[in-house]
Design a protein around this motif. Structure first.
Motif, short mmCIF file in Angstrom:
data_model
loop_
_atom_site.label_atom_id
_atom_site.label_comp_id
_atom_site.label_asym_id
_atom_site.label_seq_id
_atom_site.Cartn_x
_atom_site.Cartn_y
_atom_site.Cartn_z
N ARG A 110 0.87 -1.18 0.00
CA ARG A 110 0.00 0.00 0.00
C ARG A 110 0.90 1.22 0.00
NH1 ARG A 110 -5.16 1.63 0.88
NH2 ARG A 110 -5.80 -0.54 1.13
N ASP A 112 2.22 4.55 0.92
CA ASP A 112 1.96 5.38 2.08
C ASP A 112 3.10 6.38 2.26
OD1 ASP A 112 4.09 3.94 3.23
OD2 ASP A 112 2.74 2.56 4.28
N ALA A 116 6.32 6.24 -0.28
CA ALA A 116 5.92 7.01 -1.46
C ALA A 116 7.11 7.63 -2.19
CB ALA A 116 4.91 8.09 -1.07
N ASP A 128 -2.21 8.24 -11.12
CA ASP A 128 -2.89 7.85 -9.89
C ASP A 128 -4.34 7.51 -10.19
OD1 ASP A 128 -3.71 7.39 -7.33
OD2 ASP A 128 -3.65 9.48 -6.69
N CYS A 130 -6.06 5.47 -7.67
CA CYS A 130 -6.46 4.80 -6.43
C CYS A 130 -7.86 5.26 -6.03
CB CYS A 130 -5.46 5.04 -5.32
SG CYS A 130 -5.44 6.73 -4.70
N THR A 135 -4.53 8.11 0.17
CA THR A 135 -3.43 7.75 -0.73
C THR A 135 -3.20 8.83 -1.77
OG1 THR A 135 -3.92 5.40 -0.41
CG2 THR A 135 -2.56 5.99 -2.32
#
Length: 257
Positions: A110, A112, A116, A128, A130, A135
């Protein structure tokens, strides 16, 4: 840097190479490019498929989720046989089958605040897709710190949005558009609000188109513009985005964190 195309690649990408705006030089640029795709779901699926088909040389996929039956209504990278498998493993397999000429990097994590910067820093550009705000803010902040272009899309119900962020080129960042307190915002996920599956395909394909244009330097980049699509009315609307001088992420005089 890879300077040449093989005979197989020339044949595979012949329709690109026929375009004067792309040609062999542009195809080599795609071969040498790298893109990080955040999320291997409804948006990430068409993004990754079209980037792979186009010959982007290195594609990173970040997702820590597993394929569920309810995903298959829109997440076209995955099949019924993949239910229960890690999404990045399923996606890697499909992309490798589509185009063995490229490299796919699967990140079963994940994204984070701790990882990142390391992930974003490995790639030229970030897409992106998500499905949660937390996020999105982390991805945005990492892109601002690294000076990377962020192509961001979102879908809910019958509507989609697309924006390209590059504070250095104007238009601000994601946090300028949707300011958050302490890096958070509230909103319904598609699991709560629902989503019309084909809308994710359209928005993800538009997202991939913008990413490819960024790599090739073609046309209007979309920086400083928000594109909104209402599928029920079949209406596209655009609005101008302005940088927020007081933005806590990209604004002048504030710490970029």
């Amino acid at each position: 840097m890879k300077l040449d195309l093989s005979e197989n690649e020339i044949q595979r990408y012949s329709r690109h190479i026929l375009l004067p705006e792309v040609g062999g030089t542009g195809q080599v640029a795609l071969k040498n490019a790298s893109v990080l795709v955040v999320g291997a779901g409804g948006l990430g699926a068409p993004v990754a498929l079209y980037l792979a088909a186009a010959g982007v040389g290195r594609i990173g996929l970040v997702d820590d989720d597993v394929v569920e039956l309810s995903n298959l209504q829109r997440q076209v990278l995955h099949t019924t046989r993949a239910v229960g498998r890690k999404k990045v493993d399923s996606a890697h397999e499909q992309l490798a089958a589509l185009n063995p000429e490229i490299k796919v990097e699967a990140w079963d994590v994940r994204l984070d605040a701790q990882n990142a910067d390391g992930l974003v820093g490995r790639y030229d550009l970030v897409c992106d897709g998500c499905d949660n705000f937390a996020t999105r803010y982390v991805v945005n902040a990492a892109c601002v710190r690294a000076g990377k272009v962020l192509v961001s899309a979102a879908v809910q119900r019958f509507e989609g949005q697309l924006a390209t962020f590059s504070p250095e080129r104007g238009g601000g960042c994601y946090n300028c558009l949707y300011p958050a307190t302490d890096g958070q915002a509230s909103g319904l996920s598609c699991g709560e609000a629902g989503v019309f599956g084909a809308v994710t395909g359209v928005m993800g394909t538009l997202q991939a188109t913008q990413a490819l244009k960024e790599i090739l330097g073609l046309g209007h980049s979309g920086v400083g513009q928000l594109l909104m699509w209402d599928a029920l009315r079949m209406k596209f609307t655009t609005m101008t985005l302005s940088a927020d001088p007081a933005c806590k992420v990209c604004g002048g005089g504030h710490a970029h964190g």
